[in-house]
Scaffold this motif. Sequence first.
Motif, PDB file in Angstrom:
ATOM      1  N   LYS A 195      75.810  13.796  67.243  1.00 26.72           N
ATOM      2  CA  LYS A 195      75.992  12.930  68.472  1.00 26.72           C
ATOM      3  C   LYS A 195      77.297  12.468  68.686  1.00 26.72           C
ATOM      4  N   LYS A 196      78.180  12.435  67.444  1.00 30.66           N
ATOM      5  CA  LYS A 196      79.494  11.569  67.849  1.00 30.66           C
ATOM      6  C   LYS A 196      80.327  12.780  68.126  1.00 30.66           C
ATOM      7  N   ALA A 197      80.079  13.846  67.464  1.00 31.66           N
ATOM      8  CA  ALA A 197      81.148  15.172  68.146  1.00 31.66           C
ATOM      9  C   ALA A 197      80.825  15.477  69.494  1.00 31.66           C
ATOM     10  N   LEU A 198      79.354  15.355  69.923  1.00 33.66           N
ATOM     11  CA  LEU A 198      79.147  15.608  71.230  1.00 33.66           C
ATOM     12  C   LEU A 198      79.594  14.727  72.397  1.00 33.66           C
ATOM     13  N   ALA A 199      79.575  13.392  71.901  1.00 33.41           N
ATOM     14  CA  ALA A 199      80.167  12.433  72.677  1.00 33.41           C
ATOM     15  C   ALA A 199      81.661  12.687  72.820  1.00 33.41           C
ATOM     16  N   THR A 200      82.521  12.954  71.685  1.00 37.91           N
ATOM     17  CA  THR A 200      83.762  13.363  72.004  1.00 37.91           C
ATOM     18  C   THR A 200      84.016  14.503  72.957  1.00 37.91           C
ATOM     19  N   TYR A 201      83.042  15.578  72.707  1.00 39.50           N
ATOM     20  CA  TYR A 201      83.217  16.763  73.237  1.00 39.50           C
ATOM     21  C   TYR A 201      83.018  16.513  74.866  1.00 39.50           C
ATOM     22  N   PHE A 202      82.234  15.753  75.242  1.00 39.41           N
ATOM     23  CA  PHE A 202      81.633  15.579  76.761  1.00 39.41           C
ATOM     24  C   PHE A 202      82.673  14.671  77.402  1.00 39.41           C
ATOM     25  N   SER A 203      83.057  13.766  76.599  1.00 41.08           N
ATOM     26  CA  SER A 203      84.138  12.753  77.182  1.00 41.08           C
ATOM     27  C   SER A 203      85.246  13.672  77.522  1.00 41.08           C
ATOM     28  N   HIS A 204      85.643  14.226  76.792  1.00 39.78           N
ATOM     29  CA  HIS A 204      87.178  14.908  76.984  1.00 39.78           C
ATOM     30  C   HIS A 204      86.908  15.909  78.033  1.00 39.78           C
ATOM     31  N   LEU A 205      85.890  16.784  78.159  1.00 44.07           N
ATOM     32  CA  LEU A 205      85.539  17.968  79.166  1.00 44.07           C
ATOM     33  C   LEU A 205      85.480  17.267  80.439  1.00 44.07           C
ATOM     34  N   GLY A 206      85.018  16.030  80.462  1.00 46.65           N
ATOM     35  CA  GLY A 206      84.680  15.267  81.572  1.00 46.65           C
ATOM     36  C   GLY A 206      86.186  14.748  82.325  1.00 46.65           C
ATOM     37  N   VAL A 207      86.989  14.662  81.362  1.00 47.60           N
ATOM     38  CA  VAL A 207      88.326  14.257  81.827  1.00 47.60           C
ATOM     39  C   VAL A 207      89.202  15.516  82.260  1.00 47.60           C
ATOM     40  N   VAL A 208      88.981  16.408  81.582  1.00 51.04           N
ATOM     41  CA  VAL A 208      89.652  17.848  81.868  1.00 51.04           C
ATOM     42  C   VAL A 208      89.090  18.172  83.332  1.00 51.04           C
ATOM     43  N   SER A 209      87.797  18.222  83.766  1.00 55.76           N
ATOM     44  CA  SER A 209      87.053  18.730  84.907  1.00 55.76           C
ATOM     45  C   SER A 209      87.633  17.739  86.089  1.00 55.76           C
ATOM     46  N   LEU A 210      87.546  16.550  85.840  1.00 61.19           N
ATOM     47  CA  LEU A 210      88.064  15.585  86.760  1.00 61.19           C
ATOM     48  C   LEU A 210      89.662  15.877  86.994  1.00 61.19           C
ATOM     49  N   TYR A 211      90.564  15.911  86.205  1.00 64.12           N
ATOM     50  CA  TYR A 211      91.758  16.152  86.254  1.00 64.12           C
ATOM     51  C   TYR A 211      92.179  17.728  86.936  1.00 64.12           C
TER      52      TYR A 211
END
Length: 311
Positions: A230-246
């Motif tokens: 869960k912790k790894a996936l939280a980091t994964y999706f948060s960073h991927l979200g930032v990347v997609s938005l930018y």
Amino acid sequence: MKSTTDFILLDLFSDSQHPGFLVAIVLMILMVAITGNSVLALLIWGDAYFHTPMYFLLSQLSFMDLTLISTTVPKMAADFFSGHRGISRTGCGVQIFLYLTLGVAECVLLTLMAFDRYLAICRPLRYAVFMTSSVCVQMAASSWAGGVLASLMHTIYAMHFSTCGSRKIHHFYCEVMALLKLSCEDTSTYEKVILASGIVFLLIPFGLILTSYTLIFLAILPMSSLKGKKKALATYFSHLGVVSLYFGPAMIIYMTPGSSLFPEVDQYLFLFDAIITPALNPLIYSLRNKEVVGALKKVLGRMLMVKQERS
């Protein structure tokens, strides 16, 4: 009285029936971005627990976002309230330089952050050996240096074109592609340079980031620890979200022919890329990160206790 070298920036919300309301929303977003990024950066710099490679790079992202949104919104708001939308040629060049410096630096930094997460999750035994404090400083320095050098080249090249006819830049700030439309010279060669830069600083980094996060996702799936997963996936999706938005809006803007986008579409893509994303980044990282939320609660608790003692 305007100088003949002045440009005129067009209002983003000039066609709206309630421009004042929309500008107020943008100013609220600015305050959220300033508060969120400042608090996150100060927490990381002030708490020894966050003196790790991931959080060091995150503090650099916060500083970049804080500076990025400050290069456009204050000028746009001042123009709206004063009614004076002029900007000197020098001021235009400075705005272009600052925006491109921060934009390119953030592209490089996000790529390095993805590599950091790849090492931490997929190569944990090598992580502590490779990701030393000096390497982290070098990563941050290379991001800033890459941004400055690329921006300096584009600013000098773009500003040397002479303009003729209308001096109205169809944008809420001095943007390279909008400025080129005022030139009476052939800019086709330079537009190819912009496309090449888009490949180097947008497409390739985005591909590297997707590769890193595909490998991370594949490494996370077999994990037996539910808490760790869960912790790894939280980091994964948060960073991927930032990347997609930018990267999404930036690739549309700089990797499509200049004439293929309506000016309004171009402006709204910039609105999302340069204003909304810097406000969302600290919220995405902090709200999905228990350590950051916990540290913030401790700081607020201490401040409340000090205030009560003084009263």
